[in-house]
Design a protein around this motif. Sequence first.
Motif, PDB file in Angstrom:
ATOM      1  N   ALA A  19       0.824  -1.200   0.000  1.00 42.40           N
ATOM      2  CA  ALA A  19       0.000   0.000   0.000  1.00 42.40           C
ATOM      3  C   ALA A  19       0.862   1.256   0.000  1.00 42.40           C
ATOM      4  O   ALA A  19       1.872   1.327   0.710  1.00 42.40           O
ATOM      5  N   LYS A  22      -2.072   3.631   3.392  1.00 42.24           N
ATOM      6  CA  LYS A  22      -2.215   2.377   4.142  1.00 42.24           C
ATOM      7  C   LYS A  22      -3.609   2.147   4.715  1.00 42.24           C
ATOM      8  O   LYS A  22      -4.290   3.088   5.115  1.00 42.24           O
ATOM      9  N   TYR A  23      -3.949   0.874   4.784  1.00 46.32           N
ATOM     10  CA  TYR A  23      -5.152   0.384   5.476  1.00 46.32           C
ATOM     11  C   TYR A  23      -4.763  -0.044   6.879  1.00 46.32           C
ATOM     12  O   TYR A  23      -3.828  -0.811   7.059  1.00 46.32           O
ATOM     13  N   LYS A  26     -10.682  -1.341  11.201  1.00 50.54           N
ATOM     14  CA  LYS A  26     -11.910  -1.851  10.575  1.00 50.54           C
ATOM     15  C   LYS A  26     -13.114  -1.102  11.115  1.00 50.54           C
ATOM     16  O   LYS A  26     -13.156  -0.754  12.292  1.00 50.54           O
ATOM     17  N   ASN A  32     -15.354  -7.760   8.054  1.00 51.77           N
ATOM     18  CA  ASN A  32     -14.025  -7.286   7.651  1.00 51.77           C
ATOM     19  C   ASN A  32     -14.107  -6.102   6.679  1.00 51.77           C
ATOM     20  O   ASN A  32     -13.598  -6.153   5.556  1.00 51.77           O
ATOM     21  N   ARG A  74      -8.776 -19.596   8.821  1.00 52.60           N
ATOM     22  CA  ARG A  74      -9.129 -18.405   8.018  1.00 52.60           C
ATOM     23  C   ARG A  74      -9.568 -18.790   6.615  1.00 52.60           C
ATOM     24  O   ARG A  74     -10.461 -18.170   6.042  1.00 52.60           O
ATOM     25  N   SER A 109      -0.963 -12.361   3.148  1.00 52.31           N
ATOM     26  CA  SER A 109      -2.377 -12.713   3.149  1.00 52.31           C
ATOM     27  C   SER A 109      -3.056 -12.089   1.935  1.00 52.31           C
ATOM     28  O   SER A 109      -4.089 -12.570   1.484  1.00 52.31           O
ATOM     29  N   SER A 141      -9.257 -11.139   3.858  1.00 54.28           N
ATOM     30  CA  SER A 141      -8.220 -10.220   4.335  1.00 54.28           C
ATOM     31  C   SER A 141      -8.360  -8.915   3.551  1.00 54.28           C
ATOM     32  O   SER A 141      -8.478  -8.943   2.324  1.00 54.28           O
ATOM     33  N   GLY A 142      -8.350  -7.795   4.267  1.00 59.81           N
ATOM     34  CA  GLY A 142      -8.623  -6.511   3.621  1.00 59.81           C
ATOM     35  C   GLY A 142      -7.708  -6.243   2.436  1.00 59.81           C
ATOM     36  O   GLY A 142      -8.165  -5.874   1.348  1.00 59.81           O
ATOM     37  N   SER A 143      -6.406  -6.457   2.639  1.00 57.20           N
ATOM     38  CA  SER A 143      -5.456  -6.147   1.572  1.00 57.20           C
ATOM     39  C   SER A 143      -5.645  -7.062   0.355  1.00 57.20           C
ATOM     40  O   SER A 143      -5.222  -6.720  -0.753  1.00 57.20           O
ATOM     41  N   ARG A 146      -7.419  -5.827  -2.871  1.00 60.08           N
ATOM     42  CA  ARG A 146      -6.642  -5.056  -3.838  1.00 60.08           C
ATOM     43  C   ARG A 146      -5.895  -5.961  -4.815  1.00 60.08           C
ATOM     44  O   ARG A 146      -5.625  -5.570  -5.943  1.00 60.08           O
ATOM     45  N   SER A 195      -1.735  -8.756  11.841  1.00 61.92           N
ATOM     46  CA  SER A 195      -2.304  -7.434  11.532  1.00 61.92           C
ATOM     47  C   SER A 195      -3.708  -7.250  12.091  1.00 61.92           C
ATOM     48  O   SER A 195      -4.048  -6.161  12.569  1.00 61.92           O
ATOM     49  N   THR A 196      -4.528  -8.296  12.000  1.00 63.69           N
ATOM     50  CA  THR A 196      -5.910  -8.181  12.480  1.00 63.69           C
ATOM     51  C   THR A 196      -5.921  -7.813  13.962  1.00 63.69           C
ATOM     52  O   THR A 196      -6.637  -6.895  14.396  1.00 63.69           O
ATOM     53  N   MET A 199      -4.376  -4.136  14.488  1.00 61.71           N
ATOM     54  CA  MET A 199      -5.237  -2.979  14.179  1.00 61.71           C
ATOM     55  C   MET A 199      -6.403  -2.874  15.152  1.00 61.71           C
ATOM     56  O   MET A 199      -6.866  -1.767  15.466  1.00 61.71           O
ATOM     57  N   ASP A 286       5.438  -2.024   5.806  1.00 62.45           N
ATOM     58  CA  ASP A 286       4.166  -2.568   6.292  1.00 62.45           C
ATOM     59  C   ASP A 286       4.305  -3.062   7.729  1.00 62.45           C
ATOM     60  O   ASP A 286       5.191  -2.625   8.439  1.00 62.45           O
ATOM     61  N   ALA A 287       3.435  -3.968   8.134  1.00 58.03           N
ATOM     62  CA  ALA A 287       3.442  -4.440   9.517  1.00 58.03           C
ATOM     63  C   ALA A 287       4.538  -5.484   9.699  1.00 58.03           C
ATOM     64  O   ALA A 287       4.292  -6.656  10.005  1.00 58.03           O
TER      65      ALA A 287
HETATM   66  C1  2P0 Z   1      -1.878  -2.289   4.003  1.00 55.70           C
HETATM   67  N1  2P0 Z   1      -1.473  -3.658   6.015  1.00 55.70           N
HETATM   68  O1  2P0 Z   1      -2.619  -1.387   3.592  1.00 55.70           O
HETATM   69  C2  2P0 Z   1      -1.627  -2.335   5.494  1.00 55.70           C
HETATM   70  C3  2P0 Z   1      -0.375  -1.636   5.869  1.00 55.70           C
HETATM   71  C4  2P0 Z   1      -0.318  -3.798   6.832  1.00 55.70           C
HETATM   72  C5  2P0 Z   1       0.225  -2.432   6.987  1.00 55.70           C
HETATM   73  O2  2P0 Z   1      -3.325  -4.408   5.036  1.00 55.70           O
HETATM   74  O3  2P0 Z   1      -7.175  -8.037   9.170  1.00 55.70           O
HETATM   75  O4  2P0 Z   1      -3.571  -8.558   6.521  1.00 55.70           O
HETATM   76  O5  2P0 Z   1      -6.617  -9.526   7.243  1.00 55.70           O
HETATM   77  O6  2P0 Z   1      -7.944  -7.439   6.881  1.00 55.70           O
HETATM   78  O7  2P0 Z   1      -5.081  -7.100   5.099  1.00 55.70           O
HETATM   79  C6  2P0 Z   1      -2.365  -5.831   6.597  1.00 55.70           C
HETATM   80  O8  2P0 Z   1      -3.666  -6.115   6.951  1.00 55.70           O
HETATM   81  O9  2P0 Z   1      -5.528  -7.345   7.556  1.00 55.70           O
HETATM   82  C7  2P0 Z   1      -2.414  -4.592   5.831  1.00 55.70           C
HETATM   83  P1  2P0 Z   1      -6.895  -8.127   7.713  1.00 55.70           P
HETATM   84  P2  2P0 Z   1      -4.467  -7.383   6.413  1.00 55.70           P
HETATM   85  O10 2P0 Z   1      -1.329  -3.102   3.227  1.00 55.70           O
END
Ligand code: 2P0
Length: 329
Positions: A19, A22-23, A26, A32, A74, A109, A141-143, A146, A195-196, A199, A286-287
């Motif tokens: 990203a 960044k995300y 939630k 999610n 998951r 993920s 998973s949110g990412s 994309r 990450s879940t 956050m 990232d994380a």
């Molecule tokens: C991102 N990250 O936008 C941000 C930046 C990490 C840091 O998206 O809980 O594994 O599975 O929806 O997608 C990591 O979060 O979290 C992430 P869930 P995800 O890339």
Amino acid sequence: DQPLGNDRTATARAHSNIALIKYWGKRDAALNIPAVGSISLTLDALSTDTRVTFRSGLEQDEFWLVGTRADATRASHLLDIVRDSSGVGSRAVVESTNNFPTAAGLASSASGFAALAVAASAAAGLSLDDRELSILARRGSGSAARSLFGGIVELYAGTRDDGLDSFAEPVLPPETWPLTVVVAITELGQKSVNSTAGMGGSALTSPFYPAWVDTGKDDLAAMRLAIANRDFEQLGELAEYSCLKLHGLMMSTRPALLYWNAATMAAIHAVYELRASGIPVYFTIDAGPQLKALCLPEHAGTVADALGQVAGVQETRISTLGHGAQLLP
Ligand code: 2P0
């Protein structure tokens, strides 16, 4: 290996993404749904292939990651959504491989759930469009929402309670702008806080969280403009800003989420030095402890060499922008 007569099987490939905006956080944990939108680059060099086989007589879902049985919780959650909407009742075998060393701490993920969404829905006989596939991947998973698309991609937070307006869309196809990412791996092996969970902690405990959510829209708007103008310096500055704002949020979480190691910090300074010497290069993180440097293709070799010499950097990997998720024959 020949599938059994009543097996329903499909295989898909999806690329990882990083990203720029960044995300984190939630607005609905059960569905999610992200609290903020995000904009990412899909990475050609990091991909996951996943085969899903619904097989009658299986007692539970099985998840095999590069030949090793792994926790299927998951994956099962996403497979349950596919079973509910398709009427397929069988449990499934999910087999995933990565085109990068899994031990390198790059397992993602994003590519995993994007490939799973495409393969599972096809194996179950659903014909979902891109938006529906992106929403399905987001449930995993949110990412991952994309990684359905190539090039530069935006994931919308949306406003609906059912999350049906929280999906990703392509912003620019991969051929349009030859951005390059140099990944500097500072630690082999994945030791990050999930990450879940991370956050969730930020939303509950960081005094910065409301400001993070409030300012997200401005960052997205500024990044959209930088992309429309093909303004690489603006894109890079905004990416560093979103990254450092995210890590400020993480560090102000209790217990603190401090993902950087000494080599991550040294790599940040190496990027600053390259920039001071006239090379347009910017970082994002990232994380986890790996640094991703954003540059143009003509500088990728110089950037990779410089980051490779930073104490504690184990290896570097150069990626161009990749394509979206696809079914494999
Ligand atoms: C991102 N990250 O936008 C941000 C930046 C990490 C840091 O998206 O809980 O594994 O599975 O929806 O997608 C990591 O979060 O979290 C992430 P869930 P995800 O890339």
